[in-house]
Design a protein around this motif. Sequence first.
Motif, PDB file in Angstrom:
ATOM      1  N   MET A   1      10.483   7.178  13.143  1.00 51.43           N
ATOM      2  CA  MET A   1       9.576   8.080  13.857  1.00 51.43           C
ATOM      3  C   MET A   1       8.960   9.050  12.848  1.00 51.43           C
ATOM      4  SD  MET A   1      10.068   6.770  16.716  1.00 51.43           S
ATOM      5  CE  MET A   1      11.309   5.556  17.085  1.00 51.43           C
ATOM      6  N   GLY A   2       9.643   9.208  11.714  1.00 47.21           N
ATOM      7  CA  GLY A   2       9.136  10.055  10.640  1.00 47.21           C
ATOM      8  C   GLY A   2       7.777   9.614  10.118  1.00 47.21           C
ATOM      9  N   ILE A   3       7.427   8.357  10.341  1.00 44.62           N
ATOM     10  CA  ILE A   3       6.104   7.898   9.904  1.00 44.62           C
ATOM     11  C   ILE A   3       5.029   8.730  10.604  1.00 44.62           C
ATOM     12  CG2 ILE A   3       4.463   5.954   9.924  1.00 44.62           C
ATOM     13  CD1 ILE A   3       6.894   4.080   9.782  1.00 44.62           C
ATOM     14  N   ILE A   4       5.304   9.099  11.846  1.00 46.55           N
ATOM     15  CA  ILE A   4       4.332   9.922  12.574  1.00 46.55           C
ATOM     16  C   ILE A   4       4.603  11.408  12.331  1.00 46.55           C
ATOM     17  CG2 ILE A   4       3.315  10.417  14.844  1.00 46.55           C
ATOM     18  CD1 ILE A   4       3.093   7.480  14.320  1.00 46.55           C
ATOM     19  N   LYS A   5       5.881  11.790  12.473  1.00 46.84           N
ATOM     20  CA  LYS A   5       6.232  13.215  12.485  1.00 46.84           C
ATOM     21  C   LYS A   5       6.446  13.816  11.100  1.00 46.84           C
ATOM     22  CE  LYS A   5       6.742  14.899  16.695  1.00 46.84           C
ATOM     23  NZ  LYS A   5       6.021  16.129  17.045  1.00 46.84           N
ATOM     24  N   GLY A   6       6.813  12.963  10.142  1.00 45.76           N
ATOM     25  CA  GLY A   6       7.288  13.482   8.863  1.00 45.76           C
ATOM     26  C   GLY A   6       6.200  13.916   7.893  1.00 45.76           C
ATOM     27  N   MET A   7       6.625  14.167   6.665  1.00 47.52           N
ATOM     28  CA  MET A   7       5.734  14.594   5.604  1.00 47.52           C
ATOM     29  C   MET A   7       4.891  13.405   5.104  1.00 47.52           C
ATOM     30  SD  MET A   7       6.598  17.702   5.369  1.00 47.52           S
ATOM     31  CE  MET A   7       6.007  18.354   3.802  1.00 47.52           C
ATOM     32  N   PRO A   8       3.792  13.695   4.410  1.00 52.66           N
ATOM     33  CA  PRO A   8       2.932  12.610   3.884  1.00 52.66           C
ATOM     34  C   PRO A   8       3.703  11.571   3.081  1.00 52.66           C
ATOM     35  CG  PRO A   8       1.903  14.740   3.492  1.00 52.66           C
ATOM     36  CD  PRO A   8       3.243  15.025   4.091  1.00 52.66           C
ATOM     37  N   GLU A   9       4.740  12.017   2.390  1.00 51.91           N
ATOM     38  CA  GLU A   9       5.549  11.117   1.571  1.00 51.91           C
ATOM     39  C   GLU A   9       6.093   9.935   2.383  1.00 51.91           C
ATOM     40  OE1 GLU A   9       8.910  13.095  -0.115  1.00 51.91           O
ATOM     41  OE2 GLU A   9       9.571  11.266  -1.132  1.00 51.91           O
ATOM     42  N   VAL A  10       6.492  10.216   3.627  1.00 54.30           N
ATOM     43  CA  VAL A  10       7.047   9.157   4.483  1.00 54.30           C
ATOM     44  C   VAL A  10       5.967   8.110   4.789  1.00 54.30           C
ATOM     45  CG1 VAL A  10       8.283   8.670   6.633  1.00 54.30           C
ATOM     46  CG2 VAL A  10       8.527  10.916   5.552  1.00 54.30           C
ATOM     47  N   ARG A  11       4.758   8.591   5.024  1.00 52.03           N
ATOM     48  CA  ARG A  11       3.664   7.653   5.322  1.00 52.03           C
ATOM     49  C   ARG A  11       3.261   6.863   4.074  1.00 52.03           C
ATOM     50  NH1 ARG A  11       3.132  11.768   8.778  1.00 52.03           N
ATOM     51  NH2 ARG A  11       2.093  13.156   7.326  1.00 52.03           N
ATOM     52  N   ARG A  12       3.267   7.523   2.922  1.00 56.26           N
ATOM     53  CA  ARG A  12       2.959   6.782   1.681  1.00 56.26           C
ATOM     54  C   ARG A  12       4.003   5.697   1.462  1.00 56.26           C
ATOM     55  NH1 ARG A  12       1.876  12.004  -0.476  1.00 56.26           N
ATOM     56  NH2 ARG A  12       3.921  12.103  -1.451  1.00 56.26           N
ATOM     57  N   LYS A  13       5.267   6.045   1.724  1.00 54.54           N
ATOM     58  CA  LYS A  13       6.349   5.095   1.518  1.00 54.54           C
ATOM     59  C   LYS A  13       6.209   3.908   2.476  1.00 54.54           C
ATOM     60  CE  LYS A  13      11.323   5.182   1.003  1.00 54.54           C
ATOM     61  NZ  LYS A  13      12.528   5.925   1.327  1.00 54.54           N
ATOM     62  N   PHE A  14       5.864   4.198   3.715  1.00 54.30           N
ATOM     63  CA  PHE A  14       5.669   3.120   4.695  1.00 54.30           C
ATOM     64  C   PHE A  14       4.575   2.174   4.205  1.00 54.30           C
ATOM     65  CE2 PHE A  14       2.820   1.760   8.208  1.00 54.30           C
ATOM     66  CZ  PHE A  14       3.637   0.751   8.711  1.00 54.30           C
ATOM     67  N   CYS A  15       3.460   2.758   3.805  1.00 57.77           N
ATOM     68  CA  CYS A  15       2.327   1.959   3.356  1.00 57.77           C
ATOM     69  C   CYS A  15       2.709   1.151   2.111  1.00 57.77           C
ATOM     70  CB  CYS A  15       1.168   2.915   3.077  1.00 57.77           C
ATOM     71  SG  CYS A  15      -0.288   2.163   2.391  1.00 57.77           S
ATOM     72  N   ASP A  16       3.333   1.813   1.151  1.00 55.24           N
ATOM     73  CA  ASP A  16       3.700   1.134  -0.099  1.00 55.24           C
ATOM     74  C   ASP A  16       4.712   0.010   0.140  1.00 55.24           C
ATOM     75  OD1 ASP A  16       1.990   2.793  -1.433  1.00 55.24           O
ATOM     76  OD2 ASP A  16       3.536   4.141  -2.205  1.00 55.24           O
ATOM     77  N   SER A  17       5.736   0.285   0.968  1.00 52.95           N
ATOM     78  CA  SER A  17       6.737  -0.769   1.203  1.00 52.95           C
ATOM     79  C   SER A  17       6.132  -1.950   1.953  1.00 52.95           C
ATOM     80  CB  SER A  17       7.925  -0.282   2.022  1.00 52.95           C
ATOM     81  OG  SER A  17       8.229   1.011   1.751  1.00 52.95           O
ATOM     82  N   SER A  18       5.108  -1.705   2.753  1.00 53.37           N
ATOM     83  CA  SER A  18       4.477  -2.819   3.468  1.00 53.37           C
ATOM     84  C   SER A  18       3.641  -3.675   2.528  1.00 53.37           C
ATOM     85  CB  SER A  18       3.576  -2.307   4.589  1.00 53.37           C
ATOM     86  OG  SER A  18       4.253  -1.382   5.389  1.00 53.37           O
ATOM     87  N   ILE A  19       3.033  -3.034   1.541  1.00 50.19           N
ATOM     88  CA  ILE A  19       2.187  -3.787   0.603  1.00 50.19           C
ATOM     89  C   ILE A  19       3.042  -4.580  -0.391  1.00 50.19           C
ATOM     90  CG2 ILE A  19       0.410  -3.607  -1.204  1.00 50.19           C
ATOM     91  CD1 ILE A  19      -0.542  -1.011   0.171  1.00 50.19           C
ATOM     92  N   MET A  20       4.160  -3.968  -0.796  1.00 54.32           N
ATOM     93  CA  MET A  20       4.990  -4.528  -1.880  1.00 54.32           C
ATOM     94  C   MET A  20       5.326  -6.017  -1.792  1.00 54.32           C
ATOM     95  SD  MET A  20       7.859  -1.906  -2.972  1.00 54.32           S
ATOM     96  CE  MET A  20       7.386  -0.229  -3.135  1.00 54.32           C
ATOM     97  N   PRO A  21       5.907  -6.476  -0.668  1.00 49.57           N
ATOM     98  CA  PRO A  21       6.275  -7.901  -0.653  1.00 49.57           C
ATOM     99  C   PRO A  21       5.064  -8.830  -0.680  1.00 49.57           C
ATOM    100  CG  PRO A  21       6.815  -6.841   1.444  1.00 49.57           C
ATOM    101  CD  PRO A  21       6.330  -5.766   0.549  1.00 49.57           C
ATOM    102  N   LEU A  22       3.911  -8.310  -0.298  1.00 53.60           N
ATOM    103  CA  LEU A  22       2.712  -9.150  -0.263  1.00 53.60           C
ATOM    104  C   LEU A  22       1.990  -9.182  -1.601  1.00 53.60           C
ATOM    105  CD1 LEU A  22       1.333  -7.976   3.209  1.00 53.60           C
ATOM    106  CD2 LEU A  22       2.706 -10.005   2.701  1.00 53.60           C
ATOM    107  N   ARG A  23       2.103  -8.085  -2.346  1.00 53.16           N
ATOM    108  CA  ARG A  23       1.430  -7.974  -3.651  1.00 53.16           C
ATOM    109  C   ARG A  23       2.452  -7.531  -4.689  1.00 53.16           C
ATOM    110  NH1 ARG A  23      -1.684 -10.023  -1.015  1.00 53.16           N
ATOM    111  NH2 ARG A  23      -3.760  -9.442  -0.277  1.00 53.16           N
ATOM    112  N   PRO A  24       3.230  -8.479  -5.217  1.00 49.40           N
ATOM    113  CA  PRO A  24       4.318  -8.093  -6.125  1.00 49.40           C
ATOM    114  C   PRO A  24       3.866  -7.254  -7.330  1.00 49.40           C
ATOM    115  CG  PRO A  24       4.594 -10.348  -5.425  1.00 49.40           C
ATOM    116  CD  PRO A  24       3.251  -9.914  -4.920  1.00 49.40           C
ATOM    117  N   ASN A  25       2.586  -7.323  -7.707  1.00 43.97           N
ATOM    118  CA  ASN A  25       2.137  -6.480  -8.817  1.00 43.97           C
ATOM    119  C   ASN A  25       2.004  -5.012  -8.441  1.00 43.97           C
ATOM    120  OD1 ASN A  25       2.009  -8.141 -11.030  1.00 43.97           O
ATOM    121  ND2 ASN A  25       0.056  -9.025 -10.354  1.00 43.97           N
TER     122      ASN A  25
END
Length: 354
Positions: free
Chosen positions: A121-145
């Motif tokens: 729920m922190g993706i909505i409520k939390g600090m920007p860092e949580v949203r960056r982490k969500f976005c980055d972790s979603s991209i990672m397995p798709l774009r290993p570079n």
Amino acid sequence: MKASNLELYNFRNYEYENISFSDGVNIIHGENGMGKTNILEAVYYFSYGRSFRSGGKEVIKDGEKEARISLSFENSQRKLESDIKFLSGKRKEIYINEIELKKTSQLLGNFICVLFTPDEMGIIKGMPEVRRKFCDSSIMPLRPNYIKELIKYRNILAQKTALLKSRQYETLDIWNEKLAETGSRIMTLRESYIERINQKAREIQNEISGGKEELNLIYNPSVKLKENYLEKLTEYKEKEKENLFCMVGVHRDDIDIFINGKPAKNYASQGQIRTAVLSLKLAETEIIKEETGEYPVMLLDDILSELDKSRREFLISKIKGKQIIITCTDIENYFNDNVNIIEIKDGKNVSSYR
Ligand SMILES: Nc1ncnc2c1ncn2[C@@H]1O[C@H](COP(=O)(O)OP(=O)(O)OP(=O)(O)O)[C@@H](O)[C@H]1O
Ligand SMILES: [Mg+2]
């Protein structure tokens, strides 16, 4: 994507356990503190090479020197076996088919899972860092570079910060150039991913809410999309010398999330937030399917009891045909199909005693 067998050796509260997963729904059942989330944590390690909790050497069972986890899994191309050894002092070795990987990034993309926990729920409520982490972790397995870019950026940023703090400004322009180069690449990937997940998540939110809720995600980068990255860094040079830290760049990006046009962070109800996170997670699985041709394994930690009946039914209808590993404390069976129940008690798989 399919996980078939997990072995835990001195991992968290497990001494030695072997857990087999079935293709469809796997329910990890047990009372609080028994070791259910620890199993999801272990599985998650094989996607990201790190924990979604504190991780590090805390995963080694108290009083022991090392731990090992092994997962047999299958993706559309092949069957693989991966091992991760945790050694004292934060050291970790990762193997695929008994060959040690030089870098964690080599693990990414082999086994893909999507995690859904109440913490998210922190993706909505939390600090920007949580949203960056969500976005980055979603991209990672798709774009290993992508992870290489992130690591590179973090290192350059640390060097530049050190220079600012020690008031050595001679090479600042060179570091800014490097930051602009890597930062721009990160921005491009984040921008296209957020646009893509927004489209999918909107459709899902619309469907769950019966057309009542409009979800909208907008990338809010620190350097605006129409601005020149290096020029922006140069513009802030004097201010940064005063403040002694790096004030602009992708390390300060955010994603603005709106429900019915209002910032979700300040206006959305608990239920709306849960729905939004659910929409995002389901959207993430759809993107993985589009990119790789198969659905990821879904890890759901204590999520069913958090959702109301209609949302729960929606989620269950959406996970048909995927492998899911779900933890719960009550054994109520929300699923009509056959489920594999894994009974956990004090770090032991006691399923056979049922
Ligand atoms: N390094 C470790 N060594 C031994 N035990 C550990 C270690 N790390 C965590 N634990 C234990 O693992 C247990 C927690 O496991 P976990 O979080 O998987 O529980 P859970 O079944 O998910 O509980 P809940 O239903 O409350 O979420 C705790 O009892 C904790 O003390
Ligand atoms: Mg738990």
